[in-house]
Design an enzyme around this catalytic site. Structure first.
Site, PDB file in Angstrom:
ATOM      1  N   HIS A 100      -3.773   7.177   1.970  1.00  0.00           N
ATOM      2  CA  HIS A 100      -4.107   5.826   1.512  1.00  0.00           C
ATOM      3  C   HIS A 100      -5.517   5.504   1.975  1.00  0.00           C
ATOM      4  O   HIS A 100      -5.869   5.696   3.138  1.00  0.00           O
ATOM      5  CB  HIS A 100      -3.107   4.829   2.101  1.00  0.00           C
ATOM      6  CG  HIS A 100      -3.488   3.403   1.892  1.00  0.00           C
ATOM      7  ND1 HIS A 100      -3.861   2.902   0.671  1.00  0.00           N
ATOM      8  CD2 HIS A 100      -3.568   2.362   2.764  1.00  0.00           C
ATOM      9  CE1 HIS A 100      -4.139   1.622   0.786  1.00  0.00           C
ATOM     10  NE2 HIS A 100      -3.983   1.270   2.055  1.00  0.00           N
TER      11      HIS A 100
ATOM     12  N   CYS B 106       0.809  -1.224   0.000  1.00  0.00           N
ATOM     13  CA  CYS B 106       0.000   0.000   0.000  1.00  0.00           C
ATOM     14  C   CYS B 106       0.840   1.272   0.000  1.00  0.00           C
ATOM     15  O   CYS B 106       0.379   2.327  -0.418  1.00  0.00           O
ATOM     16  CB  CYS B 106      -0.960   0.001   1.192  1.00  0.00           C
ATOM     17  SG  CYS B 106      -2.081  -1.417   1.208  1.00  0.00           S
TER      18      CYS B 106
ATOM     19  N   ASN C 215     -10.076  -0.302  -0.677  1.00  0.00           N
ATOM     20  CA  ASN C 215      -8.624  -0.221  -0.579  1.00  0.00           C
ATOM     21  C   ASN C 215      -8.019  -0.798  -1.851  1.00  0.00           C
ATOM     22  O   ASN C 215      -8.106  -2.002  -2.098  1.00  0.00           O
ATOM     23  CB  ASN C 215      -8.164  -1.007   0.652  1.00  0.00           C
ATOM     24  CG  ASN C 215      -6.663  -0.958   0.874  1.00  0.00           C
ATOM     25  OD1 ASN C 215      -5.903  -0.591  -0.012  1.00  0.00           O
ATOM     26  ND2 ASN C 215      -6.228  -1.353   2.054  1.00  0.00           N
TER      27      ASN C 215
END
Length: 317
Positions: A244, A112, A274
């Site tokens: 994020h 990520c 996500n």
């Protein structure tokens, strides 16, 4: 020399899957997902859509926004945890798709946080004279590595891509500062239980969500303070935070820890879930295209992912 952002682009798979649709095949509910994550839908790639195809689409849109041809690119750094193949790098597939005959092209793997690692590497290479124009891409098809019987993880992720075009310029500085971290002893908190060197399988994502949440709130607040100090900024100087998009609770907690107003935080987790390395550039491009982020705005980006890895960047758009 400094590096400036010429343009951005993003791409999503064709299929949008709402919580209600997901609940037809997974033991979950729309209310459960929203309450714990803020996610309402995600986009999932079909068999014809790959990490490289999404990355290529995002790259083309970024090039169009930048007003330059693909032939002008001499560096491609692609962040992904879900490459098309074990090798070669997916960046080289994107290079071929764009018709670029020769340039530097390689992948970065930091899950990520991958886009921030890719951005930092690209910025350093532009400043060092190794390239003049770069495509920095985050692209993922995380749906390929999800365990669809694990309702605590499979509801959290989606697929997508985002890209920036950077150019080195003398006397101009768009990327003001970046800070990166890793702590490999926390591997067991967020990982995939497969790989060519161990199981010879792709494996599935595994996560201990509560512990990841705890680390995320602390680490992200700390690295944002680090990068703001390095850039000579305070929270009052920030026009936008592009975080994020992991979980709405993490976004809220991080903003509160820094005393940042919620209306300065770009939130797309409800629409995209996500998307790992694609998350930050995808959210950035959405906010540029809807007019929130304007030229001259001061922006900070942050992310944390498996490794554990985490990082932040401060920039002037």
């Amino acid at each position: 020399m400094g590096s400036v952002i010429l343009g951005s682009g993003s791409a999503l798979p064709k299929r949008c899957v709402t919580n209600e649709e997901l609940a037809q095949s997974v033991d979950t509910t729309n209310e459960w997902i929203i309450e714990r994550t803020g996610i309402r839908q995600r986009y999932l790639a079909d068999d014809s859509e790959t990490t490289s195809s999404l990355a290529t689409e995002a790259a083309k849109k970024a090039l169009e926004a930048a007003g330059i041809d693909a032939a002008d690119i001499d560096l491609i750094v692609l962040a992904t945890a879900t490459p098309d193949q074990t090798f070669p790098a997916t960046a080289t597939t994107v290079q071929a798709n764009l018709g670029i005959k020769d340039c530097i092209a390689f992948d970065v793997a930091a899950v990520c946080t991958g886009f921030l690692y890719a951005l930092t590497v690209s910025d350093s290479m532009l400043r060092g004279g190794n390239a003049r124009r770069a495509l920095v891409i985050g692209a993922e098809t995380f749906s390929r590595i999800l365990d669809w019987e694990d309702r605590t993880t499979c509801v959290l992720f989606g697929d997508g891509a985002g890209a920036l075009v950077l150019e080195s310029r003398e006397g101009e500085d768009g990327i003001l500062a970046t800070r990166l971290h890793a702590a490999g002893h926390h591997n067991e908190l967020l990982y995939v239980d497969g790989g060519p060197s161990t199981t010879q399988t792709v494996g599935h994502l595994r996560m201990r969500g509560r512990e990841v949440f705890r680390h995320a709130v602390v680490n992200l607040a700390e690295v944002l303070n680090e990068v703001m100090e390095a850039a000579g900024m305070t929270a009052a100087d920030i026009d936008w935070v592009v975080p994020h998009q992991a979980n709405a609770r993490i976004l809220d907690a991080t903003a509160k820890k820094l005393s940042l107003p919620a209306d300065k935080v770009i939130v797309t987790v409800d629409q995209h879930a996500n998307t790992s390395a694609a998350s930050v550039p995808l959210a950035f491009d959405v906010a540029v295209r809807d007019g929130r982020i304007q030229r001259g705005d001061m922006v900070v980006m942050e992310a944390m992912g498996g490794g554990l890895t985490w990082g932040a960047a401060a920039l002037r758009y």
